[in-house]
Design a protein around this motif. Sequence first.
Motif, PDB file in Angstrom:
ATOM      1  N   UNK A 145       0.821  -1.214   0.000  1.00 18.76           N
ATOM      2  CA  UNK A 145       0.000   0.000   0.000  1.00 18.76           C
ATOM      3  C   UNK A 145       0.850   1.257   0.000  1.00 18.76           C
ATOM      4  N   UNK A 146       2.084   1.145  -0.493  1.00 19.16           N
ATOM      5  CA  UNK A 146       3.044   2.247  -0.371  1.00 19.16           C
ATOM      6  C   UNK A 146       2.887   3.334  -1.413  1.00 19.16           C
ATOM      7  N   UNK A 147       3.688   4.356  -1.253  1.00 19.77           N
ATOM      8  CA  UNK A 147       3.600   5.544  -2.097  1.00 19.77           C
ATOM      9  C   UNK A 147       3.800   5.208  -3.574  1.00 19.77           C
ATOM     10  N   UNK A 148       4.746   4.323  -3.882  1.00 18.88           N
ATOM     11  CA  UNK A 148       5.038   4.055  -5.289  1.00 18.88           C
ATOM     12  C   UNK A 148       3.867   3.364  -5.978  1.00 18.88           C
ATOM     13  N   UNK A 149       3.187   2.475  -5.226  1.00 16.99           N
ATOM     14  CA  UNK A 149       1.998   1.867  -5.822  1.00 16.99           C
ATOM     15  C   UNK A 149       0.927   2.916  -6.061  1.00 16.99           C
ATOM     16  N   UNK A 153      -0.259   3.483  -9.677  1.00 20.93           N
ATOM     17  CA  UNK A 153      -1.654   3.087  -9.841  1.00 20.93           C
ATOM     18  C   UNK A 153      -1.773   1.717 -10.482  1.00 20.93           C
ATOM     19  N   UNK A 154      -2.563   1.622 -11.549  1.00 24.20           N
ATOM     20  CA  UNK A 154      -2.782   0.306 -12.167  1.00 24.20           C
ATOM     21  C   UNK A 154      -1.518  -0.225 -12.842  1.00 24.20           C
ATOM     22  N   UNK A 155      -0.519   0.639 -13.053  1.00 24.12           N
ATOM     23  CA  UNK A 155       0.709   0.169 -13.696  1.00 24.12           C
ATOM     24  C   UNK A 155       1.624  -0.572 -12.717  1.00 24.12           C
ATOM     25  N   UNK A 156       1.323  -0.479 -11.423  1.00 22.30           N
ATOM     26  CA  UNK A 156       2.172  -1.140 -10.432  1.00 22.30           C
ATOM     27  C   UNK A 156       2.109  -2.650 -10.624  1.00 22.30           C
ATOM     28  N   UNK A 157       3.229  -3.328 -10.429  1.00 13.78           N
ATOM     29  CA  UNK A 157       3.233  -4.769 -10.668  1.00 13.78           C
ATOM     30  C   UNK A 157       2.428  -5.519  -9.605  1.00 13.78           C
TER      31      UNK A 157
END
Lengths: 302, 298
Positions: A145-149, A153-157
């Motif tokens: 649930x971190x900042x990079x996700x 957004x939906x591009x997060x692995x």
Amino acid sequence: MAVVSARRGGRLRTWIGRDPIGYAFIGPYVLFLAGLFAYPLLLAIYISFFDYFFAAPGAEVDRPFVGLRNYAQILGDPVFQRALLNVAEFIIINVPLTVALSLVLASALNARLPFRAFFRTSYYIPYVTASVAVIGVWLWLFSGGGLLNGVFGPLAPNPSWLVNEFWAMPIIALVVTWKQLGFYVLLYLAALQNIPKELYEAAEVDGAGVVRRFMTITVPGVRPATTLVVILATIVGANLFTEPYLLTGGGGPDGASMSPVLLMYRQGIEQGHAGYAAAIGAVLAIAVMAISAVNRFVLERE
Amino acid sequence: MTTPVGSDRGSPRVAAPQSSRGVSWGRVAGLVVLVLGALVFLFPFYYMVVGALQRAPQTDISGAFPNPANLTLANFVDINAQVDLVRTLINSGIFTGGVLLATFVIGLLAGYALAQLEFRGRSLVFNLMLLILVLPFQLFMIPLYVLIVRTYGLSDSYLGMILPFAVNATAVFIFRQFFLQLPRELFESARIDGASEFMILRRIAVPLAQPAIITALIVTFIGPWNEFLWPFLITKQHDLQPLAVALANYISTVAARAANPFGSILAGAVVLAVPAVVVFVVFQRQFIQSNLGSGVKG
């Protein structure tokens, strides 16, 4: 005796040198080098040829000589092979990135721009901070649930970065690049200061642009520093432990970020197979020295 | 060695305005690069402090600009309940202090001898020292563990933590380089006056070497203060662990069960990071000198 004949200026004195007192001054350091450097080095090689394992204190155990069996075993061990591949992946990402970014930042610092001291300090801060502390914040940034996700957004692995078999190792490589970069920036900065300014001025008069001057003057001018940076970055890669241990939860997921030193810890200290772990250390040290020699040869041939 | 860059020397009047435009464009690009770099390097530290002060973890993008109502020191209290901060800071301090003391005493004597005294075997010692700087630590992990833990029974002791780091090779190198620069006559005249080598070291060399001593001790400081692997291997007792080890154990085992695990991890991270960052910012001139020195050497 020795002192007396030394004072007399005899042959012993000629052999020892002018200042026999030097032995008293250097003595404690020689003891340190012998006891905590030379002896362990020989012990490491010795242990690696034995089935050397830790038993309960006081218990007498048989530790038979096994020749090269430990070496044969590790080279055939899929976990070790995976760890070596992981280090290779780390080096492929970390080394070019380190060389390119630190040289670009050093060149920018070398120009007479405002706030140079501030920028230089900010690049160096990660280098002087404990790995354990910076891993804390990177764990948070890359957590599910971190900042990079949030940013990606939906591009997060999916599964998330640190538990993703594809991303675990590249993230370790990026975090370590970030942590070490300031040190290399300063190395390059020192090298840049040795390039005569006239070369740049002459090139400018000849109409060479910024990029052209960078590629034809800066890059060749700092080549010895590049050799050093590549060798040091390779050693850092081979020594990886804290990042795979903490950032990816012990070399996970499923060994995707296992490092040789983490494997040494697991095998040698957790499971007590010291002979096996010492052989891993020896293979790794030989590999690092071989890579350093090749780097030196390739980067310094002219 | 450098590739010649064109040879169109015919039109300096045309080249001049071009080049001045090139310079200002280059300056802007340079500044942009520097600012981007500073953001990438400093943001995680800013975020570390923000995270350490947040009551409830705010992991969305707005969390980077914290709401004052959500700020608290509770995370520091939490981490202190899990990891005795005072105790572990004292342990880090004893570990680091022991290394600094040994490096100062043994390293200074060695550096002086390597630079100013002539005796057989001197270059052998110097080459051994240089070898330490290039050989990777993993080669020593297992044999040092065997020696210190198994042979000497020094696990869970400050001495066991300190010994492998006791004399920092970089510091010895800095001392040697400094004493090499001092003119020999300085020492010769004292010798003629009958001063012993130890007197010369104490009365002449050490006072002169103060800048080198500060540099060497600062470079040495960050090693044991930040070290994780070695003290982690040899300390199982909680009340002997340095902060880096205790915090790492918290991250790898306890954190999963805490209510705001990142808050307390980051509070611990701030406590661990602050002393090293402060030492660096205060003494950065010395830090940077030593780094530049190693660059010239390479």
